[in-house]
Design an enzyme around this catalytic site. Structure first.
Site, PDB file in Angstrom:
ATOM      1  N   CYS A   1     -29.748  -6.813  46.897  1.00  0.00           N
ATOM      2  CA  CYS A   1     -29.302  -7.614  45.763  1.00  0.00           C
ATOM      3  C   CYS A   1     -30.170  -7.266  44.555  1.00  0.00           C
ATOM      4  O   CYS A   1     -31.225  -6.665  44.690  1.00  0.00           O
ATOM      5  CB  CYS A   1     -29.454  -9.101  46.069  1.00  0.00           C
ATOM      6  SG  CYS A   1     -28.662  -9.576  47.604  1.00  0.00           S
TER       7      CYS A   1
ATOM      8  N   ARG B   1     -27.095  -2.342  42.660  1.00  0.00           N
ATOM      9  CA  ARG B   1     -27.833  -2.803  43.844  1.00  0.00           C
ATOM     10  C   ARG B   1     -26.984  -3.710  44.732  1.00  0.00           C
ATOM     11  O   ARG B   1     -27.346  -3.970  45.887  1.00  0.00           O
ATOM     12  CB  ARG B   1     -29.083  -3.575  43.414  1.00  0.00           C
ATOM     13  CG  ARG B   1     -30.085  -2.748  42.664  1.00  0.00           C
ATOM     14  CD  ARG B   1     -31.323  -3.563  42.398  1.00  0.00           C
ATOM     15  NE  ARG B   1     -32.005  -3.894  43.636  1.00  0.00           N
ATOM     16  CZ  ARG B   1     -32.961  -3.158  44.183  1.00  0.00           C
ATOM     17  NH1 ARG B   1     -33.361  -2.064  43.594  1.00  0.00           N
ATOM     18  NH2 ARG B   1     -33.521  -3.524  45.316  1.00  0.00           N
TER      19      ARG B   1
ATOM     20  N   TRP C   1     -25.347  -8.782  47.419  1.00  0.00           N
ATOM     21  CA  TRP C   1     -24.753  -7.970  48.475  1.00  0.00           C
ATOM     22  C   TRP C   1     -24.843  -8.855  49.722  1.00  0.00           C
ATOM     23  O   TRP C   1     -25.929  -9.083  50.245  1.00  0.00           O
ATOM     24  CB  TRP C   1     -25.529  -6.664  48.670  1.00  0.00           C
ATOM     25  CG  TRP C   1     -24.871  -5.691  49.598  1.00  0.00           C
ATOM     26  CD1 TRP C   1     -23.969  -4.724  49.271  1.00  0.00           C
ATOM     27  CD2 TRP C   1     -25.088  -5.571  51.010  1.00  0.00           C
ATOM     28  NE1 TRP C   1     -23.604  -4.015  50.396  1.00  0.00           N
ATOM     29  CE2 TRP C   1     -24.269  -4.511  51.474  1.00  0.00           C
ATOM     30  CE3 TRP C   1     -25.888  -6.256  51.937  1.00  0.00           C
ATOM     31  CZ2 TRP C   1     -24.232  -4.118  52.815  1.00  0.00           C
ATOM     32  CZ3 TRP C   1     -25.843  -5.865  53.268  1.00  0.00           C
ATOM     33  CH2 TRP C   1     -25.023  -4.801  53.694  1.00  0.00           C
TER      34      TRP C   1
ATOM     35  N   ASN D   1     -33.336 -11.875  47.422  1.00  0.00           N
ATOM     36  CA  ASN D   1     -32.927 -10.579  47.958  1.00  0.00           C
ATOM     37  C   ASN D   1     -33.609 -10.451  49.321  1.00  0.00           C
ATOM     38  O   ASN D   1     -34.822 -10.580  49.407  1.00  0.00           O
ATOM     39  CB  ASN D   1     -33.404  -9.469  46.991  1.00  0.00           C
ATOM     40  CG  ASN D   1     -33.139  -8.082  47.520  1.00  0.00           C
ATOM     41  OD1 ASN D   1     -32.420  -7.902  48.498  1.00  0.00           O
ATOM     42  ND2 ASN D   1     -33.722  -7.086  46.862  1.00  0.00           N
ATOM     43  N   GLY D   2     -32.844 -10.265  50.399  1.00  0.00           N
ATOM     44  CA  GLY D   2     -33.452 -10.127  51.729  1.00  0.00           C
ATOM     45  C   GLY D   2     -32.754 -11.009  52.744  1.00  0.00           C
ATOM     46  O   GLY D   2     -31.652 -11.513  52.501  1.00  0.00           O
TER      47      GLY D   2
ATOM     48  N   GLU E   1     -23.141  16.030  54.736  1.00  0.00           N
ATOM     49  CA  GLU E   1     -23.257  15.406  53.414  1.00  0.00           C
ATOM     50  C   GLU E   1     -21.897  15.385  52.705  1.00  0.00           C
ATOM     51  O   GLU E   1     -21.534  14.384  52.073  1.00  0.00           O
ATOM     52  CB  GLU E   1     -24.304  16.163  52.589  1.00  0.00           C
ATOM     53  CG  GLU E   1     -24.467  15.689  51.162  1.00  0.00           C
ATOM     54  CD  GLU E   1     -25.021  14.270  51.019  1.00  0.00           C
ATOM     55  OE1 GLU E   1     -25.405  13.658  52.028  1.00  0.00           O
ATOM     56  OE2 GLU E   1     -25.033  13.770  49.876  1.00  0.00           O
TER      57      GLU E   1
ATOM     58  N   LYS F   1     -20.110  12.022  51.452  1.00  0.00           N
ATOM     59  CA  LYS F   1     -19.717  11.807  50.049  1.00  0.00           C
ATOM     60  C   LYS F   1     -18.258  11.379  49.975  1.00  0.00           C
ATOM     61  O   LYS F   1     -17.909  10.438  49.295  1.00  0.00           O
ATOM     62  CB  LYS F   1     -19.875  13.085  49.206  1.00  0.00           C
ATOM     63  CG  LYS F   1     -21.232  13.509  48.766  1.00  0.00           C
ATOM     64  CD  LYS F   1     -21.975  12.604  47.846  1.00  0.00           C
ATOM     65  CE  LYS F   1     -22.671  11.505  48.583  1.00  0.00           C
ATOM     66  NZ  LYS F   1     -24.065  11.617  48.856  1.00  0.00           N
TER      67      LYS F   1
ATOM     68  N   GLU G   1     -17.659   7.814  51.492  1.00  0.00           N
ATOM     69  CA  GLU G   1     -18.305   6.743  50.710  1.00  0.00           C
ATOM     70  C   GLU G   1     -17.485   6.317  49.499  1.00  0.00           C
ATOM     71  O   GLU G   1     -17.344   5.138  49.228  1.00  0.00           O
ATOM     72  CB  GLU G   1     -19.638   7.252  50.138  1.00  0.00           C
ATOM     73  CG  GLU G   1     -20.824   7.085  51.002  1.00  0.00           C
ATOM     74  CD  GLU G   1     -22.098   7.467  50.251  1.00  0.00           C
ATOM     75  OE1 GLU G   1     -22.994   6.626  50.235  1.00  0.00           O
ATOM     76  OE2 GLU G   1     -22.197   8.568  49.689  1.00  0.00           O
TER      77      GLU G   1
ATOM     78  N   HIS H   1     -14.854  21.857  70.612  1.00  0.00           N
ATOM     79  CA  HIS H   1     -15.228  21.002  71.751  1.00  0.00           C
ATOM     80  C   HIS H   1     -14.748  19.567  71.560  1.00  0.00           C
ATOM     81  O   HIS H   1     -15.270  18.652  72.201  1.00  0.00           O
ATOM     82  CB  HIS H   1     -16.746  21.026  71.944  1.00  0.00           C
ATOM     83  CG  HIS H   1     -17.265  22.390  72.288  1.00  0.00           C
ATOM     84  ND1 HIS H   1     -17.119  22.949  73.535  1.00  0.00           N
ATOM     85  CD2 HIS H   1     -17.873  23.323  71.517  1.00  0.00           C
ATOM     86  CE1 HIS H   1     -17.642  24.175  73.538  1.00  0.00           C
ATOM     87  NE2 HIS H   1     -18.105  24.425  72.311  1.00  0.00           N
TER      88      HIS H   1
ATOM     89  N   LYS I   1     -26.785   0.497  46.521  1.00  0.00           N
ATOM     90  CA  LYS I   1     -27.579   1.702  46.296  1.00  0.00           C
ATOM     91  C   LYS I   1     -28.808   1.744  47.192  1.00  0.00           C
ATOM     92  O   LYS I   1     -29.167   2.766  47.748  1.00  0.00           O
ATOM     93  CB  LYS I   1     -27.989   1.753  44.823  1.00  0.00           C
ATOM     94  CG  LYS I   1     -28.821   2.968  44.443  1.00  0.00           C
ATOM     95  CD  LYS I   1     -27.996   4.225  44.536  1.00  0.00           C
ATOM     96  CE  LYS I   1     -28.774   5.471  44.166  1.00  0.00           C
ATOM     97  NZ  LYS I   1     -28.099   6.683  44.643  1.00  0.00           N
TER      98      LYS I   1
HETATM   99  O1  M6R Z   1     -32.993   5.453  48.801  1.00  0.00           O
HETATM  100  P1  M6R Z   1     -32.820   6.241  50.057  1.00  0.00           P
HETATM  101  O2  M6R Z   1     -32.847   7.724  49.813  1.00  0.00           O
HETATM  102  O3  M6R Z   1     -33.808   5.844  51.122  1.00  0.00           O
HETATM  103  O4  M6R Z   1     -31.384   5.881  50.582  1.00  0.00           O
HETATM  104  C1  M6R Z   1     -30.945   6.346  51.825  1.00  0.00           C
HETATM  105  C2  M6R Z   1     -29.465   6.106  51.996  1.00  0.00           C
HETATM  106  O5  M6R Z   1     -29.170   4.739  51.923  1.00  0.00           O
HETATM  107  C3  M6R Z   1     -28.631   6.838  50.942  1.00  0.00           C
HETATM  108  O6  M6R Z   1     -28.882   8.211  50.963  1.00  0.00           O
HETATM  109  C4  M6R Z   1     -27.133   6.591  51.186  1.00  0.00           C
HETATM  110  O7  M6R Z   1     -26.716   7.212  52.359  1.00  0.00           O
HETATM  111  C5  M6R Z   1     -26.339   7.050  49.977  1.00  0.00           C
HETATM  112  N1  M6R Z   1     -25.299   6.098  49.717  1.00  0.00           N
HETATM  113  C6  M6R Z   1     -25.730   8.393  50.163  1.00  0.00           C
HETATM  114  O8  M6R Z   1     -24.877   8.762  49.140  1.00  0.00           O
END
Ligand code: M6R
Length: 616
Positions: free
Chosen positions: A2, A27, A74, A100-101, A489, A493, A496, A512, A611
């Site tokens: 958050c 966030r 969040w 937050n938490g 990756e 992407k 996400e 496989h 994020k």
């Molecule tokens: O801030 P961080 O690099 O520790 O974050 C790790 C992951 O949460 C972050 O890479 C996440 O997978 C992203 N949404 C990827 O695009």
């Protein structure tokens, strides 16, 4: 996850807080709310949905007080509703709290408070803490008046298990905020006759670059005139002032449609910044100023352990390939969230690295602490200066790519790939890598910003492919060796930000199992390098083609692909294998971005994500 923002000063707090919330929205964006002090009560507005909804749909802008706080949520406990949005009020109306938490023992505390007559308007753990503070405030009116508010917060926090970053206001103390952290970041901004509080610097930098990073277990008490920091045990803490190097322009869109687009196109400059000043004078190796470990100790490491989550974990997998290939030292990569509970046997001479853009990811932080508890040194690769991981590690490497605001990591990921490649060079030159190979390697690294520019110039071609492929519901991403993590990756992407199902696999593993998915409706994105893997990857492509699968090939320039094998080809420059993963990543960032735009997704704030993941 958050976002928290607070203000005490002489200006109208609501405008500053709403502006801060917009900057912090990446966030968490389930709901947003604001509370401003007004003549011994609170003006409150909160709403499920985006900050924009809070601004448009409420009277928040009209609140006139000069002390207040706001929150973007969040959800953890309780659904996404207006009632569950923060700030929460204690049932006597005296306290407003944002959090937050996660408060792990909230159920037992709630039972206790219910038995004392407190009532609850939401399903959240946050409201429990708010009422617990009210309980201590009522219970111990004997405490000297000036500190009664602060002491009630301190007492309540001593009963809390879990993680928190909180800000609290008390109706009896019209120009004060008490804030505290354990596991969730909080930063105090010290401005000209005003103070700001935020969970990250992007909410503060428009007003001040002077900050104090709060540490776990610390309580901050802000008034109009000054502030003090103490511990949960009421010991005084001397504040350490820092200056943030990011400017407000770094956190603006600067004409781009989305932060993700801006950050993709910033990559050449970001990569230059990551490398700046980090090569030896003889041009044969890398230098890192902040490792805090001697070259001799580094040379004696028998195994490196890399810990990370998400995209950062993918970057570690590439670093593993390069370090094992060029430095011939074994590397083990763990998901940070698994490492902590796996309790795997560790060598005596192991060295740990965590990779984290934010430096606040709770799983990575917990893994760092576990490795340190076992007596190991932990170094951090990290973008956000002053983050918790940066401060708790024994040393490390800053990425220097400026704020990354798009939830999908782009420039931070390629910068981590670059740091992995530089580490492979640094360690390799201590062992087997010759001077001339080192010089060639350094030249390749220095050339990577230009190679990325060449790929970015193909954006219109990639956009056209994206337009035609946005209708598909499933994708495979396939690559080998260091391009396998790039395939992971690429798949991450795409899913996400477009919500299309995608999987990354080593190209040869496809037969496989995943090959069962292949049909005209499931395209495959292949990474095709020249060299020894070329013919192997082509064989895998032919197996897909034989089953009518469509193929998008991301191929280096010298690859002479059999006619008709790929339906689409995106050419990338031939390059040194240390930089190939970086160059190959850019087309799939663009492909995912343009597919998401074509589908009209909320690219910078994809559903359910935040994020920085600061809860387990
Ligand atoms: O801030 P961080 O690099 O520790 O974050 C790790 C992951 O949460 C972050 O890479 C996440 O997978 C992203 N949404 C990827 O695009």
């Amino acid at each position: 996850m958050c976002g928290i923002v607070g203000y005490i000063g002489t200006q109208k707090a609501s405008s500053i807080i709403l502006e801060g919330l917009k900057r912090l929205e990446y966030r968490g964006y389930d709901s947003a709310g604001i509370a401003v002090q007004k003549n011994g009560r609170f003006d409150i507005a909160k709403k499920a949905g985006r900050v924009e909804g809070l601004i448009k749909g409420t009277a928040a802008q009209k609140f006139s007080g000069t002390t207040g706080m706001g929150h973007t949520r969040w959800a953890t406990h309780g659904g996404v509703t207006d009632a569950n949005a923060h700030p929460h009020l204690s049932s006597d109306g005296k306290f407003a709290l944002i959090h937050n938490g996660i408060i792990e023992n909230y159920e037992s505390i709630k039972r206790f408070l219910l038995s004392k007559g407190y009532t609850f308007a939401s399903e959240t753990d946050t409201e429990v803490l708010c009422n617990l503070i009210a309980y201590h405030y009522q219970k111990e009116p004997a405490v000297e008046d000036a500190s009664r508010f602060l002491e009630s917060v301190r007492k309540a926090l001593r009963h809390i298990e879990g993680a928190y970053g909180i800000a609290v206001m008390c109706a009896d103390y019209p120009a004060e905020i008490v804030a505290a952290r354990k596991g969730s970041p909080l930063i105090l901004g010290v401005g000209d006759g005003e103070y700001m509080l935020a969970s990250d610097v992007s909410a503060i930098i428009s007003r001040t670059q002077n900050v104090v990073y709060l540490k776990d277990g610390e309580i901050l008490h802000i008034t109009v005139r000054n502030f003090s920091i103490t511990t949960l045990d009421a010991a005084d803490v001397s504040p350490v002032f820092d200056r943030v190097s990011w400017s407000i322009a770094d956190a603006d869109l600067n004409g781009h449609a989305h932060f993700m687009e801006k950050e993709i196109f910033e990559q050449p400059a970001a990569l230059e910044n990551t490398m700046r000043g980090r090569f030896s004078e003889d041009g044969s190796t890398a230098n890192f100023g902040g490792l805090n470990i001697s070259a001799v100790d580094f040379r004696h490491v028998d195994r490196f352990h890399f810990l990370a989550c998400g995209s950062a974990w993918h970057a570690c997998l590439v670093a593993e390939q390069l370090i094992e290939r060029f430095a011939r030292v074994p590397v083990e990569v763990d998901y940070a969230s698994e490492f902590r509970y796996r309790n795997s046997p560790l060598e005596r001479s192991a060295l740990f690295f965590t990779f984290s853009q934010s430096g606040e990811t709770i799983d990575t932080l917990a893994a760092l602490r576990e490795a340190k508890r076992k007596g190991y040194k932990v170094l951090a690769v990290n973008n956000v200066v002053g983050s918790t991981i940066a401060r708790e590690s024994d040393g490390g490497i800053y990425q220097h790519v400026g704020p990354e605001i798009g939830v999908a990591s782009t420039k931070a990921f390629t910068s981590q790939l670059l740091i992995g490649a530089m580490l492979a060079l640094y360690i390799g030159r201590m062992r087997d890598l010759s001077f001339s190979d080192g010089v060639e390697y350094v030249q390749a690294l220095k050339g990577v910003p230009d190679l990325v520019r060449q790929v970015l110039a193909q954006a219109p071609h990639i956009k056209e492919i994206a337009r035609r492929y946005a209708k598909f519901q499933d994708f495979l991403f396939l690559g080998r060796l260091s391009l396998f993590p790039v395939a992971l990756e690429g798949a991450l992407k795409l899913k996400e930000i477009s919500y299309i199902h995608a999987e990354g696999y080593p190209a040869a593993e496809m037969k496989h199992g995943p090959i069962a998915l292949i049909s005209e409706q499931c395209p495959s994105v292949f990474f095709v390098p020249s060299g020894e893997m070329f013919s192997k990857v082509v064989s895998s492509m032919q197996e897909i083609k034989a089953r009518k699968g469509r193929i998008i090939a991301v191929a280096t320039e010298d690859c002479a692909l059999p006619a008709g094998l790929a339906d689409e080809i995106i050419r990338i420059p031939e390059c040194h294998e240390a930089v190939l993963p970086i160059v190959a990543t850019v087309p799939v960032q663009l492909l995912s971005y343009y597919i998401a735009v074509e589908l009209q997704r909320d690219v910078d704030k994809p559903r359910n994500l935040a994020k920085s993941v600061t809860v387990e």
